[in-house]
Write an enzyme that holds these catalytic residues in place. Structure first.
Site, PDB file in Angstrom:
ATOM      1  N   GLY A 278     -33.081   1.989  47.053  1.00 18.17           N
ATOM      2  CA  GLY A 278     -31.996   1.591  47.941  1.00 18.17           C
ATOM      3  C   GLY A 278     -32.489   1.589  49.372  1.00 18.17           C
ATOM      4  O   GLY A 278     -33.483   2.250  49.697  1.00 18.17           O
TER       5      GLY A 278
ATOM      6  N   GLN B 293     -31.897   1.839  58.496  1.00 19.73           N
ATOM      7  CA  GLN B 293     -33.292   2.225  58.216  1.00 19.73           C
ATOM      8  C   GLN B 293     -34.296   1.168  58.685  1.00 19.73           C
ATOM      9  O   GLN B 293     -35.480   1.458  58.791  1.00 19.73           O
ATOM     10  CB  GLN B 293     -33.490   2.506  56.719  1.00 19.73           C
ATOM     11  CG  GLN B 293     -32.776   3.774  56.255  1.00 19.73           C
ATOM     12  CD  GLN B 293     -33.021   4.016  54.789  1.00 19.73           C
ATOM     13  OE1 GLN B 293     -32.377   3.416  53.940  1.00 19.73           O
ATOM     14  NE2 GLN B 293     -33.969   4.898  54.470  1.00 19.73           N
TER      15      GLN B 293
ATOM     16  N   CYS C 260     -35.835   9.854  50.209  1.00 19.77           N
ATOM     17  CA  CYS C 260     -35.352   8.860  51.176  1.00 19.77           C
ATOM     18  C   CYS C 260     -36.569   8.208  51.809  1.00 19.77           C
ATOM     19  O   CYS C 260     -37.519   8.901  52.177  1.00 19.77           O
ATOM     20  CB  CYS C 260     -34.509   9.556  52.239  1.00 19.77           C
ATOM     21  SG  CYS C 260     -33.919   8.436  53.529  1.00 19.77           S
ATOM     22  N   LEU C 261     -36.530   6.899  51.940  1.00 20.14           N
ATOM     23  CA  LEU C 261     -37.671   6.182  52.519  1.00 20.14           C
ATOM     24  C   LEU C 261     -37.895   6.564  53.983  1.00 20.14           C
ATOM     25  O   LEU C 261     -38.980   6.333  54.519  1.00 20.14           O
ATOM     26  CB  LEU C 261     -37.477   4.669  52.380  1.00 20.14           C
ATOM     27  CG  LEU C 261     -37.496   4.166  50.929  1.00 20.14           C
ATOM     28  CD1 LEU C 261     -37.088   2.700  50.866  1.00 20.14           C
ATOM     29  CD2 LEU C 261     -38.870   4.362  50.294  1.00 20.14           C
TER      30      LEU C 261
ATOM     31  N   HIS D  40     -25.901   7.714  48.690  1.00 22.23           N
ATOM     32  CA  HIS D  40     -26.962   7.942  49.678  1.00 22.23           C
ATOM     33  C   HIS D  40     -26.942   6.849  50.753  1.00 22.23           C
ATOM     34  O   HIS D  40     -27.022   7.133  51.953  1.00 22.23           O
ATOM     35  CB  HIS D  40     -28.309   7.973  48.938  1.00 22.23           C
ATOM     36  CG  HIS D  40     -29.506   8.182  49.799  1.00 22.23           C
ATOM     37  ND1 HIS D  40     -30.265   9.329  49.780  1.00 22.23           N
ATOM     38  CD2 HIS D  40     -30.104   7.373  50.712  1.00 22.23           C
ATOM     39  CE1 HIS D  40     -31.264   9.225  50.648  1.00 22.23           C
ATOM     40  NE2 HIS D  40     -31.189   8.040  51.223  1.00 22.23           N
ATOM     41  N   GLU D  41     -26.830   5.584  50.308  1.00 22.65           N
ATOM     42  CA  GLU D  41     -26.887   4.465  51.268  1.00 22.65           C
ATOM     43  C   GLU D  41     -25.625   4.418  52.130  1.00 22.65           C
ATOM     44  O   GLU D  41     -25.696   4.119  53.327  1.00 22.65           O
ATOM     45  CB  GLU D  41     -27.093   3.134  50.543  1.00 22.65           C
ATOM     46  CG  GLU D  41     -28.335   3.046  49.668  1.00 22.65           C
ATOM     47  CD  GLU D  41     -29.600   3.586  50.296  1.00 22.65           C
ATOM     48  OE1 GLU D  41     -29.754   3.555  51.532  1.00 22.65           O
ATOM     49  OE2 GLU D  41     -30.460   4.071  49.530  1.00 22.65           O
TER      50      GLU D  41
ATOM     51  N   HIS E 149     -25.971   6.763  54.856  1.00 18.74           N
ATOM     52  CA  HIS E 149     -26.797   6.229  55.951  1.00 18.74           C
ATOM     53  C   HIS E 149     -25.941   5.445  56.949  1.00 18.74           C
ATOM     54  O   HIS E 149     -26.175   5.490  58.158  1.00 18.74           O
ATOM     55  CB  HIS E 149     -27.875   5.279  55.402  1.00 18.74           C
ATOM     56  CG  HIS E 149     -29.167   5.938  55.028  1.00 18.74           C
ATOM     57  ND1 HIS E 149     -29.935   6.642  55.933  1.00 18.74           N
ATOM     58  CD2 HIS E 149     -29.848   5.968  53.861  1.00 18.74           C
ATOM     59  CE1 HIS E 149     -31.031   7.088  55.321  1.00 18.74           C
ATOM     60  NE2 HIS E 149     -30.999   6.694  54.055  1.00 18.74           N
TER      61      HIS E 149
END
Ligand code: NI
Length: 181
Positions: free
Chosen positions: A46, A51, A88-89, A130-131, A134
């Protein structure tokens, strides 16, 4: 194909709540494509617009072979919780046991402005939560229990990428079992 640099923890854009999308135009479709390209290249499950430095309520996901996106999401969460590791990226190489709701019903829009409802459980539900976090400036470390968060903050301080605006290291897809979000 446009792969964008992924912003890392410490970049203020990750703590800034994103704005709702108003114009479902070509620019938005380019943003969705950039998110997809960047997410798949990472690789991650995701990716949210902040991000890659864009303050709009848009995210993409790639879970169980399904590629999708959601604009201006609102979530209904199950009371039942799930356990599992999450990464997480924007925190390369780190993943921690992160409690989440087991199931989610997400309402929002496609990039063409069509209303859509998506339902997911397990990893898809985790990715959607999660997204969406963000988009509110919330990061997965905020969801950890106290002890785990202490470990995470220590690891972040010691991480090679801390202070870098752009990742300087290539993260193995195996380090978080592909759970980069
Ligand atoms: Ni993330």
């Amino acid at each position: 194909m446009a792969v964008k640099p992924i912003r890392l923890f410490g970049d203020p854009v990750l703590r800034t709540p994103a704005q709702p999308v108003k114009d479902f135009d070509k620019e938005l479709r380019t943003l969705v494509k950039d998110l997809e390209d960047t997410m798949l290249e990472a690789p991650g499950a995701g990716l949210a617009a902040p991000q890659i430095g864009v303050g709009l309520r848009v995210f993409t996901y790639y879970v169980d072979g399904t590629l999708g996106h959601l604009i201006n999401p609102s979530l209904d969460l199950s009371e039942e919780l799930q356990e599992g590791e999450e990464g997480c990226l924007s925190f390369p190489g780190l993943s921690y046991e992160t409690p989440r709701a087991m199931r989610v019903v997400a309402k929002g829009f496609t990039m063409h402005g069509e209303p859509v409802v998506m339902e997911g459980s397990e990893l898809l539900a985790r990715a959607v939560q999660h997204e969406t976090d963000h988009l509110d400036g919330i990061l997965f470390i905020d969801r950890l229990d106290r002890e785990t968060r202490k470990l995470a903050l220590k690891a972040i301080r010691e991480a090679a990428w801390t202070g870098d605006p752009v990742p300087q290291i290539k993260v193995s897809p195996h380090s978080t079992f592909g759970l980069g979000l």
